[in-house]
Design a protein around this motif. Structure first.
Motif, short mmCIF file in Angstrom:
data_model
loop_
_atom_site.label_atom_id
_atom_site.label_comp_id
_atom_site.label_asym_id
_atom_site.label_seq_id
_atom_site.Cartn_x
_atom_site.Cartn_y
_atom_site.Cartn_z
N ASP A 66 0.82 -1.22 0.00
CA ASP A 66 0.00 0.00 0.00
C ASP A 66 0.85 1.27 0.00
OD1 ASP A 66 -2.42 -1.40 -0.04
OD2 ASP A 66 -2.39 -1.63 2.14
N GLU A 67 2.00 1.19 -0.64
CA GLU A 67 2.85 2.38 -0.81
C GLU A 67 2.75 2.79 -2.27
OE1 GLU A 67 6.78 1.93 0.79
OE2 GLU A 67 6.06 0.81 2.54
N GLU A 68 1.66 3.48 -2.60
CA GLU A 68 1.32 3.76 -4.00
C GLU A 68 2.31 4.68 -4.69
OE1 GLU A 68 -2.64 5.10 -4.81
OE2 GLU A 68 -3.23 3.08 -5.41
N GLU A 69 2.84 5.66 -3.97
CA GLU A 69 3.76 6.60 -4.61
C GLU A 69 5.04 5.90 -5.06
OE1 GLU A 69 3.32 9.71 -5.61
OE2 GLU A 69 1.23 9.35 -5.02
N GLU A 70 5.56 5.02 -4.19
CA GLU A 70 6.75 4.23 -4.56
C GLU A 70 6.43 3.30 -5.72
OE1 GLU A 70 9.88 4.20 -3.63
OE2 GLU A 70 9.72 5.79 -2.14
N ALA A 71 5.25 2.66 -5.64
CA ALA A 71 4.85 1.74 -6.71
C ALA A 71 4.74 2.49 -8.03
CB ALA A 71 3.52 1.08 -6.37
N LYS A 72 4.16 3.71 -8.00
CA LYS A 72 4.00 4.51 -9.21
C LYS A 72 5.38 4.88 -9.80
CE LYS A 72 2.09 8.98 -10.74
NZ LYS A 72 3.33 9.73 -10.89
N ALA A 73 6.31 5.27 -8.93
CA ALA A 73 7.64 5.66 -9.41
C ALA A 73 8.32 4.51 -10.14
CB ALA A 73 8.49 6.13 -8.23
N TYR A 74 8.20 3.30 -9.58
CA TYR A 74 8.87 2.15 -10.22
C TYR A 74 8.13 1.69 -11.46
CZ TYR A 74 12.54 1.55 -6.81
OH TYR A 74 13.67 1.73 -6.07
N MET A 75 6.79 1.84 -11.47
CA MET A 75 6.04 1.52 -12.69
C MET A 75 6.46 2.46 -13.83
SD MET A 75 4.01 -1.10 -12.37
CE MET A 75 3.15 -2.09 -11.13
N GLU A 76 6.63 3.74 -13.51
CA GLU A 76 7.06 4.70 -14.53
C GLU A 76 8.47 4.40 -15.01
OE1 GLU A 76 6.58 8.40 -12.51
OE2 GLU A 76 4.47 8.64 -13.12
N TYR A 84 -4.18 3.66 -12.26
CA TYR A 84 -3.83 4.67 -11.25
C TYR A 84 -4.33 6.04 -11.71
CZ TYR A 84 -1.01 7.67 -8.24
OH TYR A 84 -0.61 8.63 -7.33
N ALA A 85 -4.16 6.33 -13.00
CA ALA A 85 -4.64 7.61 -13.54
C ALA A 85 -6.15 7.73 -13.40
CB ALA A 85 -4.21 7.74 -15.01
N MET A 86 -6.87 6.62 -13.59
CA MET A 86 -8.32 6.63 -13.41
C MET A 86 -8.67 6.96 -11.96
SD MET A 86 -10.10 6.06 -16.18
CE MET A 86 -11.66 5.43 -15.56
N ARG A 87 -7.94 6.35 -11.01
CA ARG A 87 -8.22 6.62 -9.60
C ARG A 87 -7.91 8.08 -9.25
NH1 ARG A 87 -5.65 1.63 -9.00
NH2 ARG A 87 -3.76 2.59 -8.12
N ALA A 88 -6.90 8.63 -9.92
CA ALA A 88 -6.50 10.01 -9.66
C ALA A 88 -7.31 11.00 -10.48
CB ALA A 88 -5.01 10.17 -9.95
N GLU A 89 -8.25 10.47 -11.28
CA GLU A 89 -9.12 11.30 -12.13
C GLU A 89 -8.34 12.06 -13.20
OE1 GLU A 89 -11.64 13.73 -9.74
OE2 GLU A 89 -12.59 12.02 -8.71
N ASP A 90 -7.18 11.47 -13.59
CA ASP A 90 -6.39 12.03 -14.69
C ASP A 90 -6.79 11.25 -15.95
OD1 ASP A 90 -4.58 13.09 -16.41
OD2 ASP A 90 -2.78 12.51 -15.29
N TYR A 91 -7.99 11.60 -16.49
CA TYR A 91 -8.56 10.78 -17.55
C TYR A 91 -7.79 10.90 -18.87
CZ TYR A 91 -12.30 10.71 -14.12
OH TYR A 91 -13.00 10.57 -12.95
N ALA A 123 -4.17 3.74 -22.28
CA ALA A 123 -5.03 2.67 -22.79
C ALA A 123 -4.89 2.55 -24.30
CB ALA A 123 -6.48 2.95 -22.41
N THR A 124 -4.73 3.68 -24.99
CA THR A 124 -4.53 3.64 -26.45
C THR A 124 -3.22 2.93 -26.78
OG1 THR A 124 -5.70 5.75 -26.63
CG2 THR A 124 -4.39 5.06 -28.53
N GLU A 125 -2.17 3.24 -26.02
CA GLU A 125 -0.88 2.57 -26.23
C GLU A 125 -0.99 1.08 -25.98
OE1 GLU A 125 1.79 4.62 -23.67
OE2 GLU A 125 1.84 6.45 -24.88
N LEU A 126 -1.79 0.69 -24.97
CA LEU A 126 -1.98 -0.73 -24.67
C LEU A 126 -2.64 -1.45 -25.85
CD1 LEU A 126 -3.06 -0.75 -20.93
CD2 LEU A 126 -1.24 -2.14 -21.92
N CYS A 127 -3.61 -0.78 -26.49
CA CYS A 127 -4.26 -1.39 -27.67
C CYS A 127 -3.24 -1.61 -28.78
CB CYS A 127 -5.40 -0.50 -28.16
SG CYS A 127 -6.80 -0.40 -27.01
N GLN A 128 -2.27 -0.69 -28.90
CA GLN A 128 -1.24 -0.84 -29.91
C GLN A 128 -0.25 -1.94 -29.53
OE1 GLN A 128 0.36 3.12 -29.99
NE2 GLN A 128 -1.34 3.96 -31.20
N ASP A 129 -0.02 -2.11 -28.21
CA ASP A 129 0.89 -3.16 -27.75
C ASP A 129 0.34 -4.55 -28.04
OD1 ASP A 129 2.36 -1.11 -26.81
OD2 ASP A 129 1.98 -1.47 -24.68
#
Length: 670
Positions: free
Chosen positions: A545-555, A624-631, A638-644
């Motif tokens: 439940d350390e979302e900020e650290e998780a986000k940094a490593y995901m990026e 995470y962006a959805m939860r943060a309302e960064d639509y 999500a568009t990039e995922l469709c291309q992947d």
């Protein structure tokens, strides 16, 4: 330190090596004699005119000079006929007959006590006293040290031969690894008595030549008395530094770099100590510019030495610069096309690099030179493993062990093959036997960890992985295995620490490889991290439940698609810009060889491109962006995922939801 030899020093070194070849050959130490002869052959030929002008008129080569000790010289002259008989028996592999020429069984039985093979028990205390009183009536035979060494060495070799016969088939019912060499106790007691007499009254005995100290040290090492064995081996190399077998025994007893540094302080100051230090450092998987410089200096003196060139190739191999290692072995093969020593390492490198035609050529070459050498069988076994003919590979690895039970590569690689064949019990036994041969073999420890992990015995697997990581502390693969095992055990916090160590480890290899060998390929890889490791770290932070650290490593994971530039832009600030790691190196071990080339990567070498790990990170960031309302970010990801082409349906659903929420937000604002 740069080593330069004057013409006089070069001539002296040549004569010393020639003497070493003769002295080792006289005592049937053929491997040491061969090593010295190969080093001698690598020494550049001197200028004949300068050599003749510098040499005194009465110069006698040390080989032909009489023994400087008059007592030993008289004994050697007196027993010359018997010595020649014993040596001929040894050369014909009649070891018991060789030993009996100077030390017949009745003499040994009387000298050491009739029950030399019996161990002391409470019931046998009276017998022990009786044998001690019996042996005190006998004195050691008056023979030269050279003849004594030959007889006792023949005893040891005979014992090894009988030990192999008693164990029968490799990994068969009798091959438990518990069979011992029964002659060791005889030789040990004899030498204990011989050295005790010399210490009691030093004045009555001639100076030792160093070979009996070597034999006693070797026997003590086989009896697991490592401390005393090291003492006698150190005495041996001080008395006669040119016996390479003694240096190898010391190498086998040195298990840590700290111990090597401690031993080095007490070694004789000559070129053999220099060679020993370089060889032992490589066996301890050290990689640094100083070691590379040492090898460069030594190759300046012996430019075509197959041994030193092999050391250089292994240094590249341990530094994960497999392409440089391959080039070095190519050079060795061109200079010494009939030499089979260490070609098993070359076959491992070709296996890892997936050089199937080259490995096929090497297998044919070894089979044509000598198909009944352990190295040849390992090379052929690796070739069959590359073809995924695992049962055939096991057959050749077993054949290698039949020829030489101490062949480390064969034990380890056979364990890999049994893993492929899903025979975990045989795999564990193979790896355990490899560890018995050499406890520094990190591949065997790692293999044990993998096998226990397959059996879902994670506590055992973790212990073996930690042993492997202790031997290779700067190998990312070892720490990645430790971290993954901790993750499966639910120890996320410890797992994160281990995986961060894995990220730091590869940067060490890249920088040391680049600085030691000037490898452009190593420099190119220095700006990349393994997205799989980054994803694992991020996932564990998410579970904590350390979302900020998780986000940094995901990026940071996502940024590996574009390499260094992407990492800078992607805000990979969790580790900072100081960490520079390349993607999964081609030394990752799998299958029957030492590894298989890891897959996907960017075609231009600047990034990994799209991988399963980066797509998983992209999906997590989109949610995470959805939860943060960064639509807007969610739609882009999500568009990039469709291309992947990964999780396309879920990405489309996420995109629709993000767009609908954006539209709703716009309506609310109006």
């Amino acid at each position: 330190m740069t080593m330069r030899l004057s013409p006089n020093d070069s001539l002296q070194l040549r004569e010393t090596l020639q003497t070493a070849v003769v002295k080792c050959s006289e005592r049937c130490l053929y491997q040491s004699a061969k090593w010295a002869a190969e080093l001698l052959d690598a020494l550049p030929e001197p200028d004949v005119e300068a050599q003749m002008s510098d040499a005194p008129d009465s110069h006698v080569h040390p080989i032909f000079a009489p023994n400087p000790d008059p007592v030993e010289a008289a004994l050697e002259a007196q027993e010359l006929s018997r010595y020649l008989l014993a040596k001929s028996f040894f050369d014909c592999k009649e070891f018991e007959r060789c030993a009996a020429v100077f030390l017949p069984e009745p003499l040994l039985a009387g000298l050491l006590g009739a029950n030399t093979n019996d161990t002391a028990t409470p019931k046998g205390k009276g017998k022990t006293k009786a044998s001690a009183s019996l042996s005190s009536e006998y004195t050691l035979p008056e023979i030269s040290q050279k003849s004594m060494f030959l007889a006792l060495y023949a005893k040891v070799i005979a014992g090894e031969k009988h030990k192999d016969e008693d164990t029968e088939m490799i990994m068969g019912p009798q091959d438990s690894g518990a069979v011992i060499n029964k002659q060791l106790v005889v030789v040990s007691r004899f030498l204990t008595k011989w050295f005790a007499e010399r210490k009691a009254d030093d004045g009555d005995y001639p100076a030792s030549q160093g070979f009996l100290e070597y034999l006693y040290g070797m026997v003590l090492a086989k009896e697991k008395n490592d401390s005393l064995a090291l003492d006698y081996l150190m005495q041996s190399v001080h008395l006669f530094p040119w016996n390479w077998g003694a240096w190898l025994e010391i190498t086998n007893l040195v298990s840590r770099v700290e111990q090597l540094n401690k031993v080095t302080r007490h070694l004789p100051q000559n070129i053999m100590s220099y060679i020993f230090h370089a060889n032992t450092s490589i066996s301890l998987y050290q990689q640094n510019p100083e070691l590379a410089g040492s090898l460069k200096d030594l190759l300046g003196i012996f430019p075509t030495s197959s041994f030193l060139l092999t050391c250089k190739a292994l240094l590249c191999y341990h530094s994960k610069d497999l392409f440089a290692a391959e080039q070095e072995f190519n050079r060795i093969l061109a200079l010494h096309p009939h030499r089979l020593d260490c070609l098993d390492h070359y076959s491992n490198i070709l296996y890892v690099l997936n050089r199937r035609p080259k490995l096929a050529f090497l297998a044919h070459l070894c089979a044509n030179i000598d198909k009944f050498r352990a190295e040849s069988c390992v090379v052929i076994g690796n070739y069959y493993s590359l073809l995924s003919l695992h049962e055939k590979a096991v057959q050749y690895f077993r054949r290698a062990l039949t020829l030489d039970r101490s062949c480390l590569s064969a034990w380890t690689l056979m364990g890999h093959e049994y893993v492929e064949l899903k025979n975990t019990h045989a795999a564990i036994e193979s790896y355990r036997r490899a560890v018995d041969v050499n406890r520094r073999d990190y591949r065997a420890w790692y293999g044990l960890g993998q096998t226990y992990e397959v059996l879902e015995m994670h506590a055992y697997a973790l212990w073996y992985y930690k042993k492997a990581a202790g031997l290779r502390p700067w190998d990312a693969k070892m720490w990645q295995a430790v971290g993954s095992c901790l993750q499966r055990m639910g120890r996320d916090r410890d797992g994160i620490k281990a995986l961060k160590r894995a990220l730091l480890a590869d940067s060490y290899y890249d920088t040391t490889t680049a600085s030691s060998f000037g490898s452009a390929a190593a420099v190119d890889r220095m700006s990349q991290m393994d997205p799989e490791v980054l994803l694992q770290i991020a996932t564990m932070y998410d579970r904590l439940d350390e979302e900020e650290e998780a986000k940094a490593y995901m990026e940071l994971c996502l940024a590996q698609e574009e390499g260094a530039a992407g990492a800078d832009e992607g805000g990979g600030g969790a580790l900072g810009d100081s960490i520079a790691i390349h993607h999964d190196s081609p030394s990752s071990e799998a299958g029957g060889g030492e590894g298989a080339v890891a897959g996907a990567g960017g075609t231009d070498g600047s990034g990994t491109g799209v991988t399963f790990a980066t797509s998983k990170a992209r999906m997590w960031l989109a949610r995470y962006a959805m939860r943060a309302e960064d639509y807007a970010t969610a739609v882009r990801l999500a568009t990039e995922l469709c291309q992947d082409g990964v999780e396309v349906e879920e990405a489309k659903a996420l995109m629709r939801e993000a767009r609908s929420r954006m539209e709703l937000a716009n309506l609310v604002e109006r």
